[in-house]
Design an enzyme around this catalytic site. Structure first.
Site, PDB file in Angstrom:
ATOM      1  N   TYR A   1       0.825  -1.200   0.000  1.00 20.43           N
ATOM      2  CA  TYR A   1       0.000   0.000   0.000  1.00 20.43           C
ATOM      3  C   TYR A   1       0.861   1.254   0.000  1.00 20.43           C
ATOM      4  O   TYR A   1       2.077   1.195   0.192  1.00 20.43           O
ATOM      5  CB  TYR A   1      -0.973  -0.003   1.181  1.00 20.43           C
ATOM      6  CG  TYR A   1      -0.362   0.298   2.537  1.00 20.43           C
ATOM      7  CD1 TYR A   1       0.475  -0.614   3.170  1.00 20.43           C
ATOM      8  CD2 TYR A   1      -0.614   1.519   3.179  1.00 20.43           C
ATOM      9  CE1 TYR A   1       1.029  -0.337   4.403  1.00 20.43           C
ATOM     10  CE2 TYR A   1      -0.060   1.799   4.417  1.00 20.43           C
ATOM     11  CZ  TYR A   1       0.753   0.869   5.037  1.00 20.43           C
ATOM     12  OH  TYR A   1       1.311   1.165   6.254  1.00 20.43           O
TER      13      TYR A   1
ATOM     14  N   ARG B   1       8.186   4.170  -4.613  1.00 18.18           N
ATOM     15  CA  ARG B   1       8.224   3.175  -3.533  1.00 18.18           C
ATOM     16  C   ARG B   1       7.229   2.044  -3.782  1.00 18.18           C
ATOM     17  O   ARG B   1       7.492   0.890  -3.467  1.00 18.18           O
ATOM     18  CB  ARG B   1       7.973   3.823  -2.171  1.00 18.18           C
ATOM     19  CG  ARG B   1       8.196   2.829  -1.026  1.00 18.18           C
ATOM     20  CD  ARG B   1       8.122   3.476   0.346  1.00 18.18           C
ATOM     21  NE  ARG B   1       6.808   4.052   0.589  1.00 18.18           N
ATOM     22  CZ  ARG B   1       6.513   4.817   1.637  1.00 18.18           C
ATOM     23  NH1 ARG B   1       7.450   5.106   2.528  1.00 18.18           N
ATOM     24  NH2 ARG B   1       5.313   5.310   1.789  1.00 18.18           N
TER      25      ARG B   1
ATOM     26  N   ARG C   1      -7.797 -20.900  -2.024  1.00 19.36           N
ATOM     27  CA  ARG C   1      -6.703 -20.550  -1.123  1.00 19.36           C
ATOM     28  C   ARG C   1      -5.538 -21.494  -1.354  1.00 19.36           C
ATOM     29  O   ARG C   1      -5.713 -22.713  -1.308  1.00 19.36           O
ATOM     30  CB  ARG C   1      -7.179 -20.649   0.323  1.00 19.36           C
ATOM     31  CG  ARG C   1      -6.119 -20.264   1.352  1.00 19.36           C
ATOM     32  CD  ARG C   1      -6.684 -20.304   2.763  1.00 19.36           C
ATOM     33  NE  ARG C   1      -5.686 -19.916   3.758  1.00 19.36           N
ATOM     34  CZ  ARG C   1      -4.829 -20.773   4.331  1.00 19.36           C
ATOM     35  NH1 ARG C   1      -4.860 -22.049   4.019  1.00 19.36           N
ATOM     36  NH2 ARG C   1      -3.950 -20.352   5.217  1.00 19.36           N
TER      37      ARG C   1
ATOM     38  N   LYS D   1       6.432  -2.116   1.914  1.00 20.02           N
ATOM     39  CA  LYS D   1       5.246  -1.535   2.578  1.00 20.02           C
ATOM     40  C   LYS D   1       4.034  -2.470   2.411  1.00 20.02           C
ATOM     41  O   LYS D   1       3.165  -2.217   1.584  1.00 20.02           O
ATOM     42  CB  LYS D   1       4.972  -0.141   1.998  1.00 20.02           C
ATOM     43  CG  LYS D   1       4.076   0.709   2.885  1.00 20.02           C
ATOM     44  CD  LYS D   1       4.150   2.158   2.467  1.00 20.02           C
ATOM     45  CE  LYS D   1       3.089   3.010   3.131  1.00 20.02           C
ATOM     46  NZ  LYS D   1       3.189   3.049   4.588  1.00 20.02           N
TER      47      LYS D   1
ATOM     48  N   GLU E   1      11.591   2.229  14.615  1.00 18.57           N
ATOM     49  CA  GLU E   1      10.717   3.313  14.122  1.00 18.57           C
ATOM     50  C   GLU E   1       9.422   3.298  14.916  1.00 18.57           C
ATOM     51  O   GLU E   1       9.237   2.461  15.801  1.00 18.57           O
ATOM     52  CB  GLU E   1      10.446   3.137  12.622  1.00 18.57           C
ATOM     53  CG  GLU E   1       9.801   1.811  12.269  1.00 18.57           C
ATOM     54  CD  GLU E   1       9.724   1.545  10.774  1.00 18.57           C
ATOM     55  OE1 GLU E   1       9.701   2.485   9.974  1.00 18.57           O
ATOM     56  OE2 GLU E   1       9.658   0.346  10.413  1.00 18.57           O
TER      57      GLU E   1
ATOM     58  N   LEU F   1      10.869   1.149   7.355  1.00 20.06           N
ATOM     59  CA  LEU F   1      10.302   1.624   6.098  1.00 20.06           C
ATOM     60  C   LEU F   1      11.085   2.867   5.650  1.00 20.06           C
ATOM     61  O   LEU F   1      11.410   3.719   6.474  1.00 20.06           O
ATOM     62  CB  LEU F   1       8.826   1.983   6.274  1.00 20.06           C
ATOM     63  CG  LEU F   1       8.162   2.321   4.935  1.00 20.06           C
ATOM     64  CD1 LEU F   1       7.903   1.062   4.132  1.00 20.06           C
ATOM     65  CD2 LEU F   1       6.880   3.083   5.135  1.00 20.06           C
TER      66      LEU F   1
HETATM   67  N1  PMP Z   1       7.468   3.658   9.106  1.00 22.18           N
HETATM   68  C1  PMP Z   1       6.348   2.915   9.088  1.00 22.18           C
HETATM   69  C2  PMP Z   1       6.357   1.594   9.775  1.00 22.18           C
HETATM   70  C3  PMP Z   1       5.184   3.396   8.435  1.00 22.18           C
HETATM   71  O1  PMP Z   1       4.073   2.653   8.425  1.00 22.18           O
HETATM   72  C4  PMP Z   1       5.217   4.680   7.831  1.00 22.18           C
HETATM   73  C5  PMP Z   1       4.004   5.264   7.169  1.00 22.18           C
HETATM   74  N2  PMP Z   1       3.329   4.406   6.358  1.00 22.18           N
HETATM   75  C6  PMP Z   1       6.407   5.411   7.880  1.00 22.18           C
HETATM   76  C7  PMP Z   1       7.507   4.869   8.519  1.00 22.18           C
HETATM   77  C8  PMP Z   1       6.509   6.775   7.235  1.00 22.18           C
HETATM   78  O2  PMP Z   1       6.568   6.689   5.848  1.00 22.18           O
HETATM   79  P1  PMP Z   1       6.044   7.885   4.923  1.00 22.18           P
HETATM   80  O3  PMP Z   1       6.794   9.101   5.352  1.00 22.18           O
HETATM   81  O4  PMP Z   1       6.382   7.447   3.566  1.00 22.18           O
HETATM   82  O5  PMP Z   1       4.574   8.007   5.194  1.00 22.18           O
END
Ligand code: PMP
Length: 286
Positions: free
Chosen positions: A32, A51, A100, A150, A182, A206
């Site tokens: 996503y 991305r 499935r 993601k 994070e 991410l």
């Molecule tokens: N880390 C994680 C685990 C996230 O889910 C997100 C947002 N989706 C981010 C960092 C930040 O990424 P972005 O700045 O691209 O929204």
């Protein structure tokens, strides 16, 4: 009622149906993106599109739409739903093979499922939370090893937000081998003096689109950026802490595990970076 996009068509949200055999539903086999909208325009569309392709490539999933067409769908949804400030959510799954099975279906016969919908958030840029700052708790990071992809596998981040909520906090920062990785849905930073510290890019986090922009703006504003690991103890003793994400931009963190960061109110650096980020993003939005 929202107008949403599903597999090439615009329709009312209550008419958008996906198969029970969709691998996104059965196996979290999907990726996503969330792109924010400011002043009716898209913030960093290019970064999100790149991305998305990277996530799809990592999972050997077919991209069902060209970048140009994707931009058009984003713009059309903004228009149809009259979004001034908010977000566009995009999801691509490996589709619905009709049963499935752990084995990936043949991409020739099973098309990916693509869904986009808007989230209207008036006042997103002027959020009162940014004035107040947020509180985080620390939790163990028990996610899988490819956090750079993601995926829609968001159960643990969701549990982390619930742990934070139960503890009277707003979010959680995750810790692995003693170091902060994070936030549950954002990148994490601390500030010491004029130096901004954030974990370096790897498979552990991410690669935030907002992170890339904010670090660029910080360097342009002559702030020092150090990409390295930091512990939660170092964060508690920092002058400031903050997070970044497409939907929160830059948000000060004023408390970690019940300990005030700095004076326990937003400091100088995070609010300034938020200001620069919003200003530059609005200018560059398409
Ligand atoms: N880390 C994680 C685990 C996230 O889910 C997100 C947002 N989706 C981010 C960092 C930040 O990424 P972005 O700045 O691209 O929204």
């Amino acid at each position: 009622m929202r107008t949403v996009y599903l597999n090439g068509e615009y329709m009312p949200e209550n008419e958008a149906n996906v198969s029970i055999f969709d691998r996104g539903f059965l196996m979290a086999d999907g990726v996503y993106e969330v792109t924010s909208v400011l002043g009716g325009k898209l913030v960093d569309f290019e970064g999100h599109a790149v991305r998305l392709q990277r996530s799809l490539d990592a999972l050997e999933m077919r991209n069902p739409i060209s970048k140009e067409a994707l931009l058009e769908v984003h713009r059309e949804l903004v228009r149809l739903n009259g979004i001034d400030e908010g977000m566009i959510y995009l999801q691509v799954t490996r589709g619905a093979p009709g049963d499935r099975d752990f084995v990936f279906p043949d991409p020739e016969t099973t098309a990916p499922t693509i869904v986009l919908f808007t989230q209207d958030k008036p006042g997103l840029a002027n959020s009162p939370a940014a004035q107040k700052g947020m509180k985080v708790i620390s939790i163990e990071d028990i996610r899988w090893g490819r956090r750079d992809i993601k995926t829609v596998q968001l159960l643990y981040p969701s549990m982390g937000k619930m742990m934070a909520k139960k503890a009277g906090a707003d979010d959680a920062w995750m810790i692995e081998d003693g170091y902060v990785t994070e936030g549950t849905s954002n990148n994490a930073y601390i500030v010491k003096g004029n130096k901004i510290v954030t974990r370096a890019l790897s498979n552990d986090i991410l690669h935030g689109i907002t992170r890339a922009a904010v670090l660029r703006f910080a360097q342009e504003a002559q702030m020092e950026v150090e990409e390295r690991n930091f512990t939660i103890e170092e964060a508690k003793k920092a002058d400031e802490a903050f997070i970044t994400s497409a939907s929160t931009f830059v948000m000060p963190v004023v408390e970690i595990d019940g300990v005030a960061v700095g004076e326990g109110v937003p400091g100088r650096v995070a609010p300034r970076l938020r200001e620069i980020y919003l200003e530059e993003s609005l200018k560059a939005a398409i």
